[in-house]
Every structure is written in structure tokens, then in C-alpha cells.
Scaffold this active site. Structure first.
Site, PDB file in Angstrom:
ATOM      1  N   ARG A 256      -1.146  -7.540 -21.554  1.00 20.11           N
ATOM      2  CA  ARG A 256      -2.001  -7.026 -22.622  1.00 20.11           C
ATOM      3  C   ARG A 256      -1.280  -6.000 -23.503  1.00 20.11           C
ATOM      4  O   ARG A 256      -1.664  -5.751 -24.628  1.00 20.11           O
ATOM      5  CB  ARG A 256      -3.232  -6.333 -22.018  1.00 20.11           C
ATOM      6  CG  ARG A 256      -4.111  -7.236 -21.176  1.00 20.11           C
ATOM      7  CD  ARG A 256      -5.243  -6.431 -20.547  1.00 20.11           C
ATOM      8  NE  ARG A 256      -6.074  -5.791 -21.550  1.00 20.11           N
ATOM      9  CZ  ARG A 256      -7.045  -6.434 -22.207  1.00 20.11           C
ATOM     10  NH1 ARG A 256      -7.285  -7.699 -21.957  1.00 20.11           N
ATOM     11  NH2 ARG A 256      -7.763  -5.806 -23.106  1.00 20.11           N
TER      12      ARG A 256
ATOM     13  N   PRO B  26       0.817  -1.222   0.000  1.00 17.96           N
ATOM     14  CA  PRO B  26       0.000   0.000   0.000  1.00 17.96           C
ATOM     15  C   PRO B  26       0.848   1.269   0.000  1.00 17.96           C
ATOM     16  O   PRO B  26       0.373   2.346  -0.327  1.00 17.96           O
ATOM     17  CB  PRO B  26      -0.813  -0.107   1.297  1.00 17.96           C
ATOM     18  CG  PRO B  26      -0.825  -1.567   1.619  1.00 17.96           C
ATOM     19  CD  PRO B  26       0.504  -2.086   1.149  1.00 17.96           C
TER      20      PRO B  26
ATOM     21  N   GLU C 143       2.797  -8.962   7.999  1.00 20.13           N
ATOM     22  CA  GLU C 143       2.802  -7.490   8.077  1.00 20.13           C
ATOM     23  C   GLU C 143       3.734  -6.880   7.028  1.00 20.13           C
ATOM     24  O   GLU C 143       3.862  -5.661   6.946  1.00 20.13           O
ATOM     25  CB  GLU C 143       3.240  -7.048   9.482  1.00 20.13           C
ATOM     26  CG  GLU C 143       2.358  -7.573  10.593  1.00 20.13           C
ATOM     27  CD  GLU C 143       0.885  -7.356  10.312  1.00 20.13           C
ATOM     28  OE1 GLU C 143       0.135  -8.349  10.289  1.00 20.13           O
ATOM     29  OE2 GLU C 143       0.489  -6.199  10.050  1.00 20.13           O
TER      30      GLU C 143
ATOM     31  N   ASP D  54      -7.697   0.075 -26.577  1.00 20.81           N
ATOM     32  CA  ASP D  54      -7.546   1.425 -27.151  1.00 20.81           C
ATOM     33  C   ASP D  54      -8.353   2.431 -26.350  1.00 20.81           C
ATOM     34  O   ASP D  54      -7.874   3.510 -26.053  1.00 20.81           O
ATOM     35  CB  ASP D  54      -8.033   1.428 -28.607  1.00 20.81           C
ATOM     36  CG  ASP D  54      -7.112   0.575 -29.470  1.00 20.81           C
ATOM     37  OD1 ASP D  54      -7.477   0.257 -30.599  1.00 20.81           O
ATOM     38  OD2 ASP D  54      -6.027   0.217 -28.952  1.00 20.81           O
TER      39      ASP D  54
HETATM   40  N1  LIG Z   1      -2.597  -1.991  -2.403  1.00 18.67           N
HETATM   41  C1  LIG Z   1      -1.721  -2.942  -2.741  1.00 18.67           C
HETATM   42  O1  LIG Z   1      -1.165  -2.982  -3.839  1.00 18.67           O
HETATM   43  C2  LIG Z   1      -1.402  -3.992  -1.718  1.00 18.67           C
HETATM   44  C3  LIG Z   1      -0.246  -4.744  -1.784  1.00 18.67           C
HETATM   45  C4  LIG Z   1       0.022  -5.719  -0.817  1.00 18.67           C
HETATM   46  C5  LIG Z   1      -0.907  -5.891   0.202  1.00 18.67           C
HETATM   47  N2  LIG Z   1      -0.717  -6.810   1.182  1.00 18.67           N
HETATM   48  C6  LIG Z   1       0.569  -7.397   1.461  1.00 18.67           C
HETATM   49  C7  LIG Z   1       1.405  -6.393   2.213  1.00 18.67           C
HETATM   50  C8  LIG Z   1       0.879  -5.818   3.357  1.00 18.67           C
HETATM   51  C9  LIG Z   1       1.646  -4.874   4.046  1.00 18.67           C
HETATM   52  C10 LIG Z   1       2.898  -4.503   3.578  1.00 18.67           C
HETATM   53  C11 LIG Z   1       3.385  -5.085   2.408  1.00 18.67           C
HETATM   54  C12 LIG Z   1       2.625  -6.025   1.718  1.00 18.67           C
HETATM   55  N3  LIG Z   1      -2.043  -5.176   0.242  1.00 18.67           N
HETATM   56  C13 LIG Z   1      -2.287  -4.229  -0.689  1.00 18.67           C
END
Ligand SMILES: NC(=O)c1ccc(NCc2ccccc2)nc1
Length: 250
Positions: free
Chosen positions: A154, A89, A116, A169
């Protein structure tokens, strides 16, 4: 393009071989996909892949040694030129422009975090780019990696058949898609727009462009603010807005 994923759940990625565009691209060798599971790089009897966080608190962190060795194995296989991407995130928000930039790379290694997440020192040392598919937390990076892989494949030459490329497109030029219709001609008293039955391909092209512009104006004006419209597009959008306001006021 060569792709790799470091993941504790390699079986999740089998769907990429089963279906549509990605399955065909993999069979045709347009793209390669290899998986590395940190659990295969453990040396303890219980094949431990998580570890306790310094500072205490709930949850676990991905264990460093198995993950690091899996990343190194992936990098060795994909070649030193490969970019190592971490899904989290905290990453750069994915959009079509981001996919297009990534599609120019020769090799990408996705690291899918669980628990985590990953020790920050591994992120600093092993990760080239951090990416996010949206502002929400998932149980792991696997689904985010699959979203990116689907969007990337793609864009590779030869991956899309003639039919599918039309859909590509519409968004590629930064607009939302136009409406689509198929049989029957009437559903619940609602008819197909007559222009689409006219056989007048130029009128149909203009109608679809007008609809794409109008829907973008209505639903995602932010996509319009950053771009210049050519004269035809300006004219069609103005026409859409005039008709919309005549129909719905305001
Ligand atoms: N929003 C995203 O792209 C995303 C990517 C991974 C994820 N969870 C795994 C994770 C949690 C905390 C820290 C690192 C990775 N959640 C959402």
C-alpha cells in the site's frame, strides 16, 4: 520492489494475486512476488522438511538443509542487496513506521517458519531482521508475512487509487481514523452528522480532523503522547475534549 517468501505453504499466498490493492500492484508490476518452498529443495524420498530438536522435547524444528537452500535460491533471485526477514514472536513489533522503513528497500525475502521454528544458527547466519506482527503465536509465519506484504504494498507509489489513499493518510499521520458514513441518512433513528451533508468542504475537513484527534485521545492516548500537534489540531482536540466532558462528565 521485489518480494520473496520462503514457505512450506506457497498456496496461501495466491490470495495476494486475487484481491484488491496487492492484486493490482502485482499485475501492474509495481511489486514482484516469488515463492520458494523448502520441500522443493529436499533430496530424500519422503521430501522431509522438519527435523528433531537437539535436547529432546515436544515438537519439531524446520530442517536446516532444505530451508537454507531455499533461502539461498531466493537471495540469488532477488539479488544480494535483499534483506532477509524472519517472522517470529521474538521479532521487532510491526507498526506503520516499520512498514515505511521497509518500503524503502529494493528487495525483501520473508522466511516463514513452521513447527517450533528455525535452528538458531540459521537465524544468526541467514536472517537480517526479525519481525513480529504482535504478541501472539500463530501456526506459521505465513499470515504474518502476508500482513506485512499487504501493509508494504500500500505504501508503494502507484499502488493505491485516489479513493484508498484517504484511508492510508488517516493512520499515516499517526492518528486513528475518523468515522465514516454512507446511505441511508438514517439508520435505527441515528442520523449522519449534519456537517457531512453541508457541502462545506472546509468544515468537513476540520470535523474529520477533530474526530480523528478525539478518537485517538479516547482510544489510543499513547499515539498522542509522542507527537506535537499544530495550533489547529490543538484547538480542535481541546474542543472535542470540552464537548466530550460536557456530554459524559469526568
Ligand atoms: N507474532 C508473529 O509475528 C508470529 C510469527 C510467526 C509465528 N509462528 C511461526 C513461528 C513460531 C515460533 C518461532 C518462529 C516462527 N507466530 C507468530
Amino acid at each position: 520492489m521485489r518480494l520473496g517468501v520462503v514457505t512450506l505453504f506457497p498456496s496461501m499466498f495466491h490470495v495476494l494475486w486475487d484481491s484488491g490493492v496487492t492484486g493490482r500492484a502485482l499485475k501492474r508490476g509495481i511489486v514482484g512476488l516469488n515463492l520458494w518452498n523448502p520441500r522443493d529443495f529436499t533430496h530424500d524420498r519422503h521430501r522431509t522438511v522438519d527435523d528433531r530438536p537437539y535436547g529432546g522435547g515436544p515438537g519439531m524444528v524446520m530442517g536446516v538443509q532444505p530451508l537454507r537452500d531455499a533461502i539461498h535460491a531466493g537471495r540469488a533471485e532477488l539479488g544480494e542487496g535483499c534483506r532477509v526477514l524472519y517472522l517470529s514472536p521474538q521479532g521487532r513489533r510491526l507498526d506503520q513506521a516499520g512498514l515505511e522503513a521497509l518500503a524503502t528497500q529494493k528487495a525483501l525475502l520473508f522466511v516463514a517458519g513452521r513447527y517450533e521454528g528455525v535452528d538458531e544458527r540459521l537465524v544468526d547466519v541467514e536472517i537480517d531482521e526479525e519481525w513480529s506482527i504482535g504478541d501472539y503465536v500463530l501456526s506459521g509465519g505465513e499470515l504474518a508475512a502476508m500482513v506485512m506484504i499487504d501493509g508494504l504494498v500500500r505504501l508503494l507509489p502507484g499502488a493505491l487509487g485516489a479513493t484508498e489513499s484517504a484511508q492510508q493518510d488517516s493512520f499515516v499521520n499517526g492518528l486513528l481514523d475518523c468515522p465514516h458514513y454512507t446511505r441511508p441518512e438514517v439508520i435505527e433513528g441515528r442520523r449522519v452528522p449534519s456537517v457531512l451533508l453541508s457541502g462545506n468542504h472546509e468544515a468537513i475537513r476540520r470535523w474529520r480532523l477533530k474526530q480523528a484527534l478525539g478518537r485517538t485521545w479516547l482510544k489510543r492516548p499513547d499515539l498522542l503522547s509522542g507527537r506535537i500537534l499544530n495550533l489547529e489540531q490543538q484547538h480542535l482536540l481541546a474542543e472535542f475534549i470540552r464537548e466530550y466532558q460536557a456530554e459524559y462528565g469526568e
